[in-house]
Design a protein around this motif. Sequence first.
Motif, PDB file in Angstrom:
ATOM      1  N   PHE A  26      -4.728 -18.710 -34.229  1.00 30.22           N
ATOM      2  CA  PHE A  26      -5.424 -17.437 -34.374  1.00 30.22           C
ATOM      3  C   PHE A  26      -4.534 -16.264 -34.009  1.00 30.22           C
ATOM      4  O   PHE A  26      -4.727 -15.172 -34.531  1.00 30.22           O
ATOM      5  CB  PHE A  26      -6.772 -17.414 -33.638  1.00 30.22           C
ATOM      6  N   ALA A  27      -3.559 -16.469 -33.152  1.00 30.76           N
ATOM      7  CA  ALA A  27      -2.632 -15.367 -32.878  1.00 30.76           C
ATOM      8  C   ALA A  27      -1.855 -15.042 -34.147  1.00 30.76           C
ATOM      9  O   ALA A  27      -1.643 -13.874 -34.480  1.00 30.76           O
ATOM     10  CB  ALA A  27      -1.677 -15.739 -31.754  1.00 30.76           C
ATOM     11  N   GLY A  28      -1.434 -16.087 -34.873  1.00 30.92           N
ATOM     12  CA  GLY A  28      -0.726 -15.879 -36.134  1.00 30.92           C
ATOM     13  C   GLY A  28      -1.597 -15.208 -37.164  1.00 30.92           C
ATOM     14  O   GLY A  28      -1.167 -14.310 -37.886  1.00 30.92           O
ATOM     15  N   ILE A  29      -2.855 -15.637 -37.241  1.00 34.82           N
ATOM     16  CA  ILE A  29      -3.800 -15.019 -38.177  1.00 34.82           C
ATOM     17  C   ILE A  29      -3.970 -13.538 -37.839  1.00 34.82           C
ATOM     18  O   ILE A  29      -3.983 -12.677 -38.725  1.00 34.82           O
ATOM     19  CB  ILE A  29      -5.151 -15.761 -38.142  1.00 34.82           C
ATOM     20  N   ALA A  30      -4.072 -13.241 -36.555  1.00 33.33           N
ATOM     21  CA  ALA A  30      -4.237 -11.841 -36.153  1.00 33.33           C
ATOM     22  C   ALA A  30      -3.025 -11.018 -36.579  1.00 33.33           C
ATOM     23  O   ALA A  30      -3.160  -9.910 -37.110  1.00 33.33           O
ATOM     24  CB  ALA A  30      -4.455 -11.753 -34.647  1.00 33.33           C
ATOM     25  N   VAL A  31      -1.825 -11.553 -36.352  1.00 30.07           N
ATOM     26  CA  VAL A  31      -0.605 -10.814 -36.716  1.00 30.07           C
ATOM     27  C   VAL A  31      -0.532 -10.615 -38.229  1.00 30.07           C
ATOM     28  O   VAL A  31      -0.202  -9.536 -38.715  1.00 30.07           O
ATOM     29  CB  VAL A  31       0.651 -11.540 -36.194  1.00 30.07           C
ATOM     30  N   GLY A  32      -0.873 -11.667 -38.990  1.00 30.34           N
ATOM     31  CA  GLY A  32      -0.865 -11.554 -40.449  1.00 30.34           C
ATOM     32  C   GLY A  32      -1.833 -10.490 -40.925  1.00 30.34           C
ATOM     33  O   GLY A  32      -1.525  -9.688 -41.813  1.00 30.34           O
ATOM     34  N   ALA A  33      -3.012 -10.463 -40.325  1.00 32.44           N
ATOM     35  CA  ALA A  33      -4.003  -9.452 -40.697  1.00 32.44           C
ATOM     36  C   ALA A  33      -3.467  -8.052 -40.417  1.00 32.44           C
ATOM     37  O   ALA A  33      -3.679  -7.117 -41.197  1.00 32.44           O
ATOM     38  CB  ALA A  33      -5.306  -9.694 -39.946  1.00 32.44           C
ATOM     39  N   ALA A  34      -2.753  -7.897 -39.308  1.00 30.49           N
ATOM     40  CA  ALA A  34      -2.182  -6.585 -38.960  1.00 30.49           C
ATOM     41  C   ALA A  34      -1.108  -6.186 -39.959  1.00 30.49           C
ATOM     42  O   ALA A  34      -1.013  -5.023 -40.358  1.00 30.49           O
ATOM     43  CB  ALA A  34      -1.603  -6.620 -37.548  1.00 30.49           C
ATOM     44  N   MET A  35      -0.297  -7.142 -40.391  1.00 32.04           N
ATOM     45  CA  MET A  35       0.750  -6.839 -41.369  1.00 32.04           C
ATOM     46  C   MET A  35       0.141  -6.339 -42.663  1.00 32.04           C
ATOM     47  O   MET A  35       0.740  -5.545 -43.377  1.00 32.04           O
ATOM     48  CB  MET A  35       1.569  -8.092 -41.672  1.00 32.04           C
ATOM     49  N   ALA A  36      -1.076  -6.841 -42.977  1.00 31.91           N
ATOM     50  CA  ALA A  36      -1.711  -6.496 -44.250  1.00 31.91           C
ATOM     51  C   ALA A  36      -2.650  -5.301 -44.130  1.00 31.91           C
ATOM     52  O   ALA A  36      -3.402  -5.021 -45.048  1.00 31.91           O
ATOM     53  CB  ALA A  36      -2.453  -7.707 -44.805  1.00 31.91           C
ATOM     54  N   GLY A  37      -2.618  -4.601 -42.987  1.00 33.13           N
ATOM     55  CA  GLY A  37      -3.335  -3.330 -42.920  1.00 33.13           C
ATOM     56  C   GLY A  37      -4.554  -3.265 -42.024  1.00 33.13           C
ATOM     57  O   GLY A  37      -5.141  -2.193 -41.864  1.00 33.13           O
ATOM     58  N   LEU A  38      -4.947  -4.403 -41.429  1.00 40.06           N
ATOM     59  CA  LEU A  38      -6.064  -4.322 -40.493  1.00 40.06           C
ATOM     60  C   LEU A  38      -5.528  -4.000 -39.094  1.00 40.06           C
ATOM     61  O   LEU A  38      -4.321  -3.966 -38.875  1.00 40.06           O
ATOM     62  CB  LEU A  38      -6.836  -5.651 -40.472  1.00 40.06           C
ATOM     63  N   ARG A  39      -6.429  -3.760 -38.162  1.00 37.59           N
ATOM     64  CA  ARG A  39      -6.010  -3.418 -36.794  1.00 37.59           C
ATOM     65  C   ARG A  39      -6.728  -4.343 -35.812  1.00 37.59           C
ATOM     66  O   ARG A  39      -7.718  -3.966 -35.190  1.00 37.59           O
ATOM     67  CB  ARG A  39      -6.309  -1.947 -36.488  1.00 37.59           C
ATOM     68  N   PRO A  40      -6.218  -5.583 -35.690  1.00 35.08           N
ATOM     69  CA  PRO A  40      -6.918  -6.570 -34.867  1.00 35.08           C
ATOM     70  C   PRO A  40      -6.730  -6.341 -33.368  1.00 35.08           C
ATOM     71  O   PRO A  40      -5.677  -5.866 -32.923  1.00 35.08           O
ATOM     72  CB  PRO A  40      -6.279  -7.901 -35.275  1.00 35.08           C
ATOM     73  N   VAL A  41      -7.764  -6.697 -32.620  1.00 34.11           N
ATOM     74  CA  VAL A  41      -7.653  -6.786 -31.169  1.00 34.11           C
ATOM     75  C   VAL A  41      -7.807  -8.266 -30.854  1.00 34.11           C
ATOM     76  O   VAL A  41      -8.894  -8.837 -31.002  1.00 34.11           O
ATOM     77  CB  VAL A  41      -8.744  -5.956 -30.461  1.00 34.11           C
ATOM     78  N   CYS A  42      -6.709  -8.885 -30.473  1.00 36.30           N
ATOM     79  CA  CYS A  42      -6.683 -10.341 -30.311  1.00 36.30           C
ATOM     80  C   CYS A  42      -6.788 -10.675 -28.834  1.00 36.30           C
ATOM     81  O   CYS A  42      -5.935 -10.277 -28.038  1.00 36.30           O
ATOM     82  CB  CYS A  42      -5.368 -10.866 -30.892  1.00 36.30           C
ATOM     83  N   GLU A  43      -7.848 -11.399 -28.491  1.00 34.66           N
ATOM     84  CA  GLU A  43      -8.077 -11.670 -27.077  1.00 34.66           C
ATOM     85  C   GLU A  43      -7.622 -13.073 -26.708  1.00 34.66           C
ATOM     86  O   GLU A  43      -7.985 -14.055 -27.356  1.00 34.66           O
ATOM     87  CB  GLU A  43      -9.565 -11.505 -26.761  1.00 34.66           C
ATOM     88  N   PHE A  44      -6.826 -13.177 -25.653  1.00 35.33           N
ATOM     89  CA  PHE A  44      -6.488 -14.477 -25.085  1.00 35.33           C
ATOM     90  C   PHE A  44      -7.386 -14.707 -23.891  1.00 35.33           C
ATOM     91  O   PHE A  44      -7.627 -13.795 -23.102  1.00 35.33           O
ATOM     92  CB  PHE A  44      -5.031 -14.504 -24.613  1.00 35.33           C
ATOM     93  N   MET A  45      -7.861 -15.916 -23.751  1.00 35.71           N
ATOM     94  CA  MET A  45      -8.730 -16.192 -22.618  1.00 35.71           C
ATOM     95  C   MET A  45      -7.999 -15.909 -21.312  1.00 35.71           C
ATOM     96  O   MET A  45      -8.560 -15.364 -20.370  1.00 35.71           O
ATOM     97  CB  MET A  45      -9.231 -17.622 -22.655  1.00 35.71           C
ATOM     98  N   THR A  46      -6.778 -16.320 -21.219  1.00 37.75           N
ATOM     99  CA  THR A  46      -5.865 -15.768 -20.216  1.00 37.75           C
ATOM    100  C   THR A  46      -4.486 -15.739 -20.863  1.00 37.75           C
ATOM    101  O   THR A  46      -4.253 -16.450 -21.839  1.00 37.75           O
ATOM    102  CB  THR A  46      -5.765 -16.605 -18.921  1.00 37.75           C
ATOM    103  N   PHE A  47      -3.596 -14.935 -20.299  1.00 39.04           N
ATOM    104  CA  PHE A  47      -2.271 -14.869 -20.899  1.00 39.04           C
ATOM    105  C   PHE A  47      -1.472 -16.152 -20.722  1.00 39.04           C
ATOM    106  O   PHE A  47      -0.448 -16.344 -21.364  1.00 39.04           O
ATOM    107  CB  PHE A  47      -1.485 -13.647 -20.398  1.00 39.04           C
ATOM    108  N   ASN A  48      -1.949 -17.035 -19.856  1.00 36.35           N
ATOM    109  CA  ASN A  48      -1.275 -18.328 -19.740  1.00 36.35           C
ATOM    110  C   ASN A  48      -1.313 -19.065 -21.074  1.00 36.35           C
ATOM    111  O   ASN A  48      -0.367 -19.731 -21.457  1.00 36.35           O
ATOM    112  CB  ASN A  48      -1.949 -19.177 -18.656  1.00 36.35           C
ATOM    113  N   PHE A  49      -2.443 -18.941 -21.798  1.00 42.96           N
ATOM    114  CA  PHE A  49      -2.561 -19.591 -23.090  1.00 42.96           C
ATOM    115  C   PHE A  49      -1.660 -18.923 -24.112  1.00 42.96           C
ATOM    116  O   PHE A  49      -1.306 -19.515 -25.134  1.00 42.96           O
ATOM    117  CB  PHE A  49      -4.012 -19.567 -23.588  1.00 42.96           C
ATOM    118  N   SER A  50      -1.311 -17.673 -23.840  1.00 43.88           N
ATOM    119  CA  SER A  50      -0.475 -16.977 -24.817  1.00 43.88           C
ATOM    120  C   SER A  50       0.909 -17.604 -24.892  1.00 43.88           C
ATOM    121  O   SER A  50       1.632 -17.366 -25.847  1.00 43.88           O
ATOM    122  CB  SER A  50      -0.331 -15.496 -24.462  1.00 43.88           C
ATOM    123  N   MET A  51       1.269 -18.424 -23.924  1.00 44.03           N
ATOM    124  CA  MET A  51       2.573 -19.088 -24.000  1.00 44.03           C
ATOM    125  C   MET A  51       2.663 -19.953 -25.242  1.00 44.03           C
ATOM    126  O   MET A  51       3.716 -20.116 -25.831  1.00 44.03           O
ATOM    127  CB  MET A  51       2.842 -19.933 -22.760  1.00 44.03           C
TER     128      MET A  51
END
Lengths: 399, 353
Positions: B86-111
């Motif tokens: 879903f982080a990749g999906i969020a970034v792809g959506a942003a590249m194509a013109g949307l403005r996503p706010v992508c929430e991680f349950m904690t930043f530990n998962f963002s690793m």
Amino acid sequence: MLKMLSAILSRVLQRPAAAAAVGKTASRVMVASRNYADFANEATFEIKKCDLHRLEEGPGTTTVMTREEGLHYYKTMQSIRRMELKADQLYKQKIIRGFCHLYDGQEACCVGIEAAIKPTDHVITAYRAHGFTYTRGVPIREILTELTGRKGGCAKGKGGSIHMYTKNFYGGNGIVGAQVPLGAGIALACKYFGKNEICMALYGDGAANQGQVFEAYNMAALWKLPCIFVCENNRYGMGTSNERAAASTDYYRRGNFIPGLRVDGMDVLCVREATKFAAEHCRSGKGPIVMELQTYRYHGHSMSDPGISYRTREEIQEVRSKSDPITLLKDRMVNNNLASIEELKDIDVAVRKEIEEAAQFATTDPEPPLEELCHHIYFNEPPFEVRGPNQWISYKSTS
Amino acid sequence: MAAAAAVLRHLAPLGHRLTRIPPHGCAGGRLFQHRRGLRLSAPAAIQVTVRDALNQALDEELERDERVFLLGEEVAQYDGAYKMGFAGIAVGAAMAGLRPVCEFMTFNFSMQAIDQVINSAAKTCYMSAGLIGVPIVFRGPNGASAGVAAQHSQCFAAWYGHCPGLKVVSPWSAEDAKGLLKAAIRDDNPVVMLENELLYGVPFELSEQAQSKDFVIPIGKAKIERQGTHITLVSHSRLVGHCMEAASVLAKEGVECEVINMRTIRPMDIEAVEASIMKTNHLITVEGGWPQFGVGAEICARIMEGPAFNYLDAPAVRVTGTDVPMPYAKNLEDNSVPQVKDIIFAVKKVLNI
């Protein structure tokens, strides 16, 4: 209108008379130059049936190609072929450095796909990206100049081989598999904006085993995103063959709950028809679909891979002689009176010339100016200072 | 668009529970005072928790721009954690013109998703020579919580702060949370917003100005939370609160600390720190993350390289998390993060009192 018709008629009627008057020379001239009106306008071709997964029916087994389409596909594929071979040459001369993953052999994939989608649709692929960069609209000169790292490159020398972009083409991505969720995200934006656009998210047979691909499959299916997942299966992920890498080599079935097609990726018409079918599937709101294109690359994985330690020269030669996409198209066109060998040879000459000129530009264009090193770190941002190798060196960054 | 948008644009649970500070006098009297042009009562500041401030910000920005949408782990009705995908999906959506706010349950998962944050989001504008922008916000709790042990307690300020192409913000108060989130959403670049779970329920005063729908805090500007003359304490996130507490204890002993809330990790407002040191001549950095290669290390290095060095009467000092994976037992955990007493101790050491 009538005047025009009568003028044409009289000219046509006059010719044989003029030829007879001049004598032998005239008739020899006439035979040597074939009038383009002699060619057929179109022809019908049989294409291989696609293997289907979770689909009641697939693309048809015949299709019509016009002369104009054929010439366009031929010129485009030949341009990509010669561009890649030129890149090979420049790399060996050390004028191109770093990464260089060549696409020769796979031309039918990008050309067939582009023939079936619109410029307003979106494409994202991995690092073997030069072919798509061209079909999506970047001129050969800008691709080669990016490869040589000069300021006239499509990314101003900032990106290199695997980071080329243009409108509705999102690269050129270096991390294996990462482009697949990105592609699903682009498809999400397509659905959100509601303009009936779709996204082609391409990956290779190696990347097909990546976890994030399956995460993307899941969310695309859950949210019915208009995403065509395209596996360009060229039989080898770097040096590892399909059989050694994947528990299931039916890449078109790996989407499980997502329908899939297996397509002859060496036939530009087969790729075109399959893509049309898949695009229609997505645009009608049915959600994602997987397309496996069975294709082949003549070069090794990259320029540091000779490509013969994990496959035989005989195998490469066999594909070249029996399945080359450009030869296949050429034979079809000539045998069905859509073009002559001479005409296609003329195109070859023109393409070679274009590539030569582009290469000439790419090798003489200056490198990007040092002042621009730190530009474009941010988007739409007021200028700021960037620290250099020590605290006394700084660069300006503008957007 | 409406149907798809309805499915996709989810709000985190809104449930505003605002406690209003009652104004002086009765409503009628107040009105009379206003008509008279006299302002005898305080402007209507209210107490708002950080959680509510974040929700307000999201609410307002979703309404303001229909390209803004939320996705993430446990956001609204989509249960489950599909991190890298879903982080990749969020970034792809942003590249194509949307403005996503992508929430991680904690930043530990963002690793797991960090490749998408760095290689797809942070670097794309540069690699494409400015052709493709990625207007995305990654937000979520960062750093130590309470009793969640080693895999769920790491601070990522130094990791994300390291990378050009990203902006990294770290709010403390409700005002910070609201203003920085709004600024992050409106920014055309990828912004990592490092929140803190222990702060979510803490109420702060939200000024009338901060309650406005157009209240944004500029990214890249620190705030002086408390003026002082003897020593500069620089901090971010939850530990700003610890610094404020230490400052009020020390004030009773006649030591006046200047407390700087960094608010932004990258681009760092080092000028604010320099200006403060030129006044106080002493520096302590305070952070929750580990000491090696941390935020404090960067601040100290920059101070050494800059004009403020000559104003230091003592070496700059860091107060950080203990250099250990976070333990579970309460007493051990308490000693793995800086406490107010540790800050006070460091101040006295630096001032030699």
